[in-house]
Design a protein around this motif. Sequence first.
Motif, PDB file in Angstrom:
ATOM      1  N   TYR A   1       0.851  -1.190   0.000  1.00 53.57           N
ATOM      2  CA  TYR A   1       0.000   0.000   0.000  1.00 53.57           C
ATOM      3  C   TYR A   1       0.886   1.239   0.000  1.00 53.57           C
ATOM      4  CZ  TYR A   1      -3.637  -3.344   1.272  1.00 53.57           C
ATOM      5  OH  TYR A   1      -4.497  -4.408   1.284  1.00 53.57           O
ATOM      6  N   SER A   2       1.019   1.866  -1.143  1.00 52.67           N
ATOM      7  CA  SER A   2       1.850   3.048  -1.299  1.00 52.67           C
ATOM      8  C   SER A   2       0.983   4.286  -1.488  1.00 52.67           C
ATOM      9  CB  SER A   2       2.766   2.893  -2.519  1.00 52.67           C
ATOM     10  OG  SER A   2       3.448   4.100  -2.793  1.00 52.67           O
ATOM     11  N   TYR A   3       1.397   5.387  -0.863  1.00 49.72           N
ATOM     12  CA  TYR A   3       0.718   6.668  -1.013  1.00 49.72           C
ATOM     13  C   TYR A   3       1.564   7.640  -1.836  1.00 49.72           C
ATOM     14  CZ  TYR A   3      -2.418   4.699   2.400  1.00 49.72           C
ATOM     15  OH  TYR A   3      -3.313   3.865   3.036  1.00 49.72           O
ATOM     16  N   ILE A   4       2.630   7.090  -2.432  1.00 51.34           N
ATOM     17  CA  ILE A   4       3.485   7.854  -3.351  1.00 51.34           C
ATOM     18  C   ILE A   4       3.730   6.978  -4.589  1.00 51.34           C
ATOM     19  CG2 ILE A   4       4.564   9.420  -1.705  1.00 51.34           C
ATOM     20  CD1 ILE A   4       6.857   7.412  -1.405  1.00 51.34           C
ATOM     21  N   GLU A   5       2.650   6.572  -5.211  1.00 49.49           N
ATOM     22  CA  GLU A   5       2.693   5.599  -6.312  1.00 49.49           C
ATOM     23  C   GLU A   5       3.575   6.055  -7.474  1.00 49.49           C
ATOM     24  OE1 GLU A   5       1.511   2.652  -7.392  1.00 49.49           O
ATOM     25  OE2 GLU A   5       0.520   1.973  -5.567  1.00 49.49           O
ATOM     26  N   ASP A   6       3.617   7.353  -7.728  1.00 51.53           N
ATOM     27  CA  ASP A   6       4.411   7.827  -8.864  1.00 51.53           C
ATOM     28  C   ASP A   6       5.907   7.818  -8.565  1.00 51.53           C
ATOM     29  OD1 ASP A   6       3.929   9.779  -6.966  1.00 51.53           O
ATOM     30  OD2 ASP A   6       3.964  11.435  -8.395  1.00 51.53           O
ATOM     31  N   VAL A   7       6.281   7.656  -7.298  1.00 50.06           N
ATOM     32  CA  VAL A   7       7.690   7.575  -6.899  1.00 50.06           C
ATOM     33  C   VAL A   7       8.069   6.140  -6.533  1.00 50.06           C
ATOM     34  CG1 VAL A   7       9.422   8.352  -5.227  1.00 50.06           C
ATOM     35  CG2 VAL A   7       7.689   9.950  -6.077  1.00 50.06           C
ATOM     36  N   THR A   8       7.292   5.524  -5.671  1.00 49.89           N
ATOM     37  CA  THR A   8       7.522   4.142  -5.257  1.00 49.89           C
ATOM     38  C   THR A   8       6.210   3.382  -5.364  1.00 49.89           C
ATOM     39  OG1 THR A   8       9.170   4.940  -3.662  1.00 49.89           O
ATOM     40  CG2 THR A   8       8.446   2.643  -3.452  1.00 49.89           C
ATOM     41  N   PRO A   9       5.974   2.712  -6.479  1.00 52.14           N
ATOM     42  CA  PRO A   9       4.711   1.978  -6.649  1.00 52.14           C
ATOM     43  C   PRO A   9       4.534   0.886  -5.597  1.00 52.14           C
ATOM     44  CG  PRO A   9       5.885   2.211  -8.736  1.00 52.14           C
ATOM     45  CD  PRO A   9       6.833   2.649  -7.657  1.00 52.14           C
ATOM     46  N   GLY A  10       3.294   0.666  -5.241  1.00 51.25           N
ATOM     47  CA  GLY A  10       2.996  -0.393  -4.282  1.00 51.25           C
ATOM     48  C   GLY A  10       3.458  -1.755  -4.754  1.00 51.25           C
ATOM     49  N   SER A  11       3.456  -1.964  -6.051  1.00 56.67           N
ATOM     50  CA  SER A  11       3.907  -3.254  -6.586  1.00 56.67           C
ATOM     51  C   SER A  11       5.376  -3.500  -6.257  1.00 56.67           C
ATOM     52  CB  SER A  11       3.684  -3.302  -8.100  1.00 56.67           C
ATOM     53  OG  SER A  11       4.380  -2.238  -8.749  1.00 56.67           O
ATOM     54  N   GLU A  12       6.180  -2.421  -6.240  1.00 54.50           N
ATOM     55  CA  GLU A  12       7.590  -2.566  -5.873  1.00 54.50           C
ATOM     56  C   GLU A  12       7.746  -2.870  -4.386  1.00 54.50           C
ATOM     57  OE1 GLU A  12       9.974   0.714  -7.134  1.00 54.50           O
ATOM     58  OE2 GLU A  12       9.334   0.581  -9.242  1.00 54.50           O
ATOM     59  N   MET A  13       6.929  -2.240  -3.579  1.00 57.44           N
ATOM     60  CA  MET A  13       6.971  -2.513  -2.146  1.00 57.44           C
ATOM     61  C   MET A  13       6.634  -3.980  -1.866  1.00 57.44           C
ATOM     62  SD  MET A  13       5.122   0.809  -0.414  1.00 57.44           S
ATOM     63  CE  MET A  13       6.015   2.360  -0.229  1.00 57.44           C
ATOM     64  N   LYS A  14       5.557  -4.435  -2.494  1.00 54.26           N
ATOM     65  CA  LYS A  14       5.116  -5.816  -2.255  1.00 54.26           C
ATOM     66  C   LYS A  14       6.135  -6.816  -2.767  1.00 54.26           C
ATOM     67  CE  LYS A  14       0.840  -8.475  -2.223  1.00 54.26           C
ATOM     68  NZ  LYS A  14      -0.605  -8.446  -2.589  1.00 54.26           N
ATOM     69  N   ALA A  15       6.753  -6.527  -3.909  1.00 53.40           N
ATOM     70  CA  ALA A  15       7.768  -7.429  -4.458  1.00 53.40           C
ATOM     71  C   ALA A  15       8.995  -7.491  -3.553  1.00 53.40           C
ATOM     72  CB  ALA A  15       8.161  -6.975  -5.859  1.00 53.40           C
ATOM     73  N   PHE A  16       9.364  -6.360  -2.972  1.00 55.44           N
ATOM     74  CA  PHE A  16      10.529  -6.335  -2.082  1.00 55.44           C
ATOM     75  C   PHE A  16      10.271  -7.120  -0.808  1.00 55.44           C
ATOM     76  CE2 PHE A  16      12.630  -4.503   1.630  1.00 55.44           C
ATOM     77  CZ  PHE A  16      13.962  -4.680   1.287  1.00 55.44           C
ATOM     78  N   TYR A  17       9.093  -6.950  -0.236  1.00 53.87           N
ATOM     79  CA  TYR A  17       8.819  -7.535   1.074  1.00 53.87           C
ATOM     80  C   TYR A  17       8.405  -9.006   0.941  1.00 53.87           C
ATOM     81  CZ  TYR A  17       9.413  -3.466   4.104  1.00 53.87           C
ATOM     82  OH  TYR A  17       9.944  -2.438   4.840  1.00 53.87           O
ATOM     83  N   THR A  18       9.383  -9.834   0.677  1.00 57.20           N
ATOM     84  CA  THR A  18       9.185 -11.281   0.729  1.00 57.20           C
ATOM     85  C   THR A  18       9.030 -11.711   2.180  1.00 57.20           C
ATOM     86  OG1 THR A  18      11.557 -11.671   0.912  1.00 57.20           O
ATOM     87  CG2 THR A  18      10.616 -11.589  -1.328  1.00 57.20           C
ATOM     88  N   THR A  19       8.683 -12.962   2.385  1.00 54.27           N
ATOM     89  CA  THR A  19       8.585 -13.492   3.751  1.00 54.27           C
ATOM     90  C   THR A  19       9.884 -13.280   4.500  1.00 54.27           C
ATOM     91  OG1 THR A  19       6.927 -15.157   3.168  1.00 54.27           O
ATOM     92  CG2 THR A  19       8.281 -15.606   5.102  1.00 54.27           C
ATOM     93  N   GLU A  20      10.999 -13.579   3.865  1.00 48.36           N
ATOM     94  CA  GLU A  20      12.302 -13.469   4.513  1.00 48.36           C
ATOM     95  C   GLU A  20      12.607 -12.024   4.909  1.00 48.36           C
ATOM     96  OE1 GLU A  20      11.673 -15.079   1.669  1.00 48.36           O
ATOM     97  OE2 GLU A  20      11.806 -17.120   2.491  1.00 48.36           O
ATOM     98  N   ARG A  21      12.270 -11.087   4.046  1.00 49.23           N
ATOM     99  CA  ARG A  21      12.565  -9.681   4.352  1.00 49.23           C
ATOM    100  C   ARG A  21      11.640  -9.127   5.421  1.00 49.23           C
ATOM    101  NH1 ARG A  21      13.716  -8.409  -1.898  1.00 49.23           N
ATOM    102  NH2 ARG A  21      16.005  -8.616  -1.872  1.00 49.23           N
ATOM    103  N   ILE A  22      10.407  -9.606   5.469  1.00 48.57           N
ATOM    104  CA  ILE A  22       9.521  -9.176   6.560  1.00 48.57           C
ATOM    105  C   ILE A  22      10.037  -9.709   7.889  1.00 48.57           C
ATOM    106  CG2 ILE A  22       7.207  -9.408   7.540  1.00 48.57           C
ATOM    107  CD1 ILE A  22       6.111  -9.301   4.688  1.00 48.57           C
ATOM    108  N   LEU A  23      10.486 -10.965   7.904  1.00 49.26           N
ATOM    109  CA  LEU A  23      11.070 -11.523   9.133  1.00 49.26           C
ATOM    110  C   LEU A  23      12.314 -10.731   9.545  1.00 49.26           C
ATOM    111  CD1 LEU A  23      10.658 -15.330   8.389  1.00 49.26           C
ATOM    112  CD2 LEU A  23       9.489 -14.038  10.188  1.00 49.26           C
ATOM    113  N   GLU A  24      13.158 -10.389   8.578  1.00 48.45           N
ATOM    114  CA  GLU A  24      14.337  -9.568   8.879  1.00 48.45           C
ATOM    115  C   GLU A  24      13.927  -8.229   9.478  1.00 48.45           C
ATOM    116  OE1 GLU A  24      16.493  -9.102   5.260  1.00 48.45           O
ATOM    117  OE2 GLU A  24      17.061 -11.226   5.104  1.00 48.45           O
ATOM    118  N   ALA A  25      12.884  -7.627   8.908  1.00 48.74           N
ATOM    119  CA  ALA A  25      12.418  -6.334   9.401  1.00 48.74           C
ATOM    120  C   ALA A  25      11.889  -6.441  10.822  1.00 48.74           C
ATOM    121  CB  ALA A  25      11.338  -5.776   8.475  1.00 48.74           C
ATOM    122  N   LEU A  26      11.180  -7.509  11.125  1.00 46.24           N
ATOM    123  CA  LEU A  26      10.641  -7.696  12.472  1.00 46.24           C
ATOM    124  C   LEU A  26      11.758  -7.779  13.511  1.00 46.24           C
ATOM    125  CD1 LEU A  26       7.813 -10.190  11.566  1.00 46.24           C
ATOM    126  CD2 LEU A  26       7.444  -8.032  12.773  1.00 46.24           C
TER     127      LEU A  26
END
Length: 290
Positions: free
Chosen positions: A24-49
């Motif tokens: 869910y991006s609120y700056i779609e023209d700079v960082t599309p939500g699709s890029e956010m979702k693609a980046f945040y794999t299960t492994e990266r969400i666990l790393e972030a936690l």
Amino acid sequence: MDTADFFGNRISRLIIGDNPMNGYSYIEDVTPGSEMKAFYTTERILEALFEMERAGFRTMLPLADPRMIRILQEYRASGGRIQFIFQPYMAMDQDESMRLMMSVEPIGIYHQGTTTDNLFESGRPEEIRAMIRRYRQMGIPVGLGTHRPDVIETSEREGWDVDFYVACLQNARLARTSTKGSYVTGETKMKLLFYPEDRAVMLSVLKKISKPVIAYKIFAGGQMFLGKSEEEKRGLIKGAYEEVFSQLKENDAAAIGVFQRDKNEILEDAKLYEEWRAVTCGSSVGCNAR
């Protein structure tokens, strides 16, 4: 990081939300939500936690969709200690959703904000109150999420059975009456603009509320940073902390979103918060006991 009492639990006064993790991006023209979702794999969400823990965060506001629940279950099984206050995922059966949420031992749940506002605008507040009664079955504190100051005023005036509020500083409902959430419609936030004047209106309501409050969109979904240098962004972050925490109560909190792809925003936001507190704690503004 300083903490606040949340119905017997000590939560961090700065909380992480998971909108970027769900695309869910609120700056779609700079960082599309699709890029956010693609980046945040299960492994990266666990790393972030686990990075949240290292940075001093204690608390998160996750969306209770099945994917996120599975990740949080894995996190718990790995010894993760972050506390969860859930935003329900309204696209699934709520009885099943409540069962899944309880598997990771949340400390709270709140009626999802866009759903609240849609029902309120449609003249169906009793459906909000009925769902709140349903969430009471979980045996944990139940809150009310909204983007509208008048929803909170109505709840207080009519004595709705809620323990806390999760309030957006930016009124995303302006000119969007009865709009459903993007998880239902599939629409992006491309045309959704936030206005600075919204913030003072919501904060003026929140500082009158005796119940605990979690304020969110304190960085306007990233829109306040557009076109700014890194140094300017750091100043704006500290300015947002001052604006918000100077008007909230000692046991209130604020939530932020983080996108870890280009830099460690978790660590940066935590450090800037501590730098801000180091200055303000020379007075009573924004400070409370650990």
